[in-house]
Design a protein around this motif. Structure first.
Motif, short mmCIF file in Angstrom:
data_model
loop_
_atom_site.label_atom_id
_atom_site.label_comp_id
_atom_site.label_asym_id
_atom_site.label_seq_id
_atom_site.Cartn_x
_atom_site.Cartn_y
_atom_site.Cartn_z
N TRP A 102 -71.32 50.52 -25.91
CA TRP A 102 -72.92 50.60 -25.68
C TRP A 102 -73.36 49.85 -24.43
O TRP A 102 -74.25 50.51 -23.67
CB TRP A 102 -73.72 50.15 -26.87
N LEU A 117 -77.42 57.58 -38.41
CA LEU A 117 -78.42 57.30 -37.39
C LEU A 117 -79.77 56.80 -37.94
O LEU A 117 -80.27 56.20 -37.48
CB LEU A 117 -78.90 58.57 -36.60
N PHE A 172 -78.94 53.29 -38.44
CA PHE A 172 -79.07 52.64 -37.13
C PHE A 172 -80.58 52.44 -36.64
O PHE A 172 -80.78 51.59 -36.12
CB PHE A 172 -78.31 53.42 -35.81
N TRP A 207 -82.84 53.04 -27.30
CA TRP A 207 -81.61 53.23 -27.57
C TRP A 207 -81.46 54.19 -28.85
O TRP A 207 -80.44 55.02 -28.82
CB TRP A 207 -81.12 51.74 -28.13
N SER A 208 -82.55 54.28 -29.62
CA SER A 208 -82.31 55.26 -30.68
C SER A 208 -82.35 56.97 -29.85
O SER A 208 -81.61 57.74 -30.59
CB SER A 208 -83.78 55.51 -31.52
N ALA A 244 -78.76 57.25 -28.72
CA ALA A 244 -77.91 57.35 -29.86
C ALA A 244 -77.86 58.65 -30.65
O ALA A 244 -77.17 59.45 -31.21
CB ALA A 244 -78.09 56.24 -31.08
N HIS A 245 -78.96 59.16 -30.83
CA HIS A 245 -79.51 60.54 -31.36
C HIS A 245 -78.65 61.73 -30.57
O HIS A 245 -78.06 62.74 -30.89
CB HIS A 245 -80.81 60.62 -31.65
N GLY A 281 -74.96 61.35 -31.12
CA GLY A 281 -74.68 61.61 -32.51
C GLY A 281 -74.70 63.28 -32.62
O GLY A 281 -73.96 64.06 -33.34
#
Length: 131
Positions: free
Chosen positions: A52, A85, A88, A104-105, A108-109, A112
């Motif tokens: 990250w 997710l 998270f 950040w989401s 990450a998505h 993902g």
């Protein structure tokens, strides 16, 4: 030096991941899968923190291949990514300022979705059906 994607400190990344992996270890669906593959939790958390930090802060300290690891695991299934997710996201919202959590989401998505599609292809489910 490349500026970070969004404002966050390495300490915030570490704290968020520590909280997330506490939740993962206790999760009835994700916990058993992680426990089969992670034998050293502190090392795993440190490695994922490097991932990250590379993705967000551009530190260039991560040299792994998360796609290959997830594909090789064999028991990682496409529906797990939505659960991962969601968990998270809940940790991000609890541990970070709203703007940072949202940024950040989103990252990450995006990551993902790529992994989920690769796992679907590996399992023969193919791409999602578009109506």
């Amino acid at each position: 030096m490349i500026p970070p994607r969004f404002p966050i400190t390495p300490q915030q990344i570490d704290a968020t991941l520590a909280e997330f992996y506490l939740c993962v270890r206790e999760h009835p669906g994700l916990g058993p899968v992680f426990h089969r593959h992670v034998t050293d939790w502190p090392e795993h958390e440190a490695k994922i923190a490097r991932f990250w930090r590379n993705a967000i802060l551009f530190e260039r300290a991560y040299d792994g291949n998360p796609m290959a690891v997830h594909m090789a695991a064999g028991d990682v299934r496409a529906p797990m990514f939505a659960v991962w997710l969601g968990l998270f996201d809940s940790v991000l919202r609890r541990t970070l300022p709203a703007d940072t959590a949202a940024a950040w989401s989103a990252l990450a998505h995006r990551i993902g979705r790529g992994m989920q599609m690769a796992v679907q292809d590996r399992d023969g489910a193919g791409p999602p059906k578009l109506l």
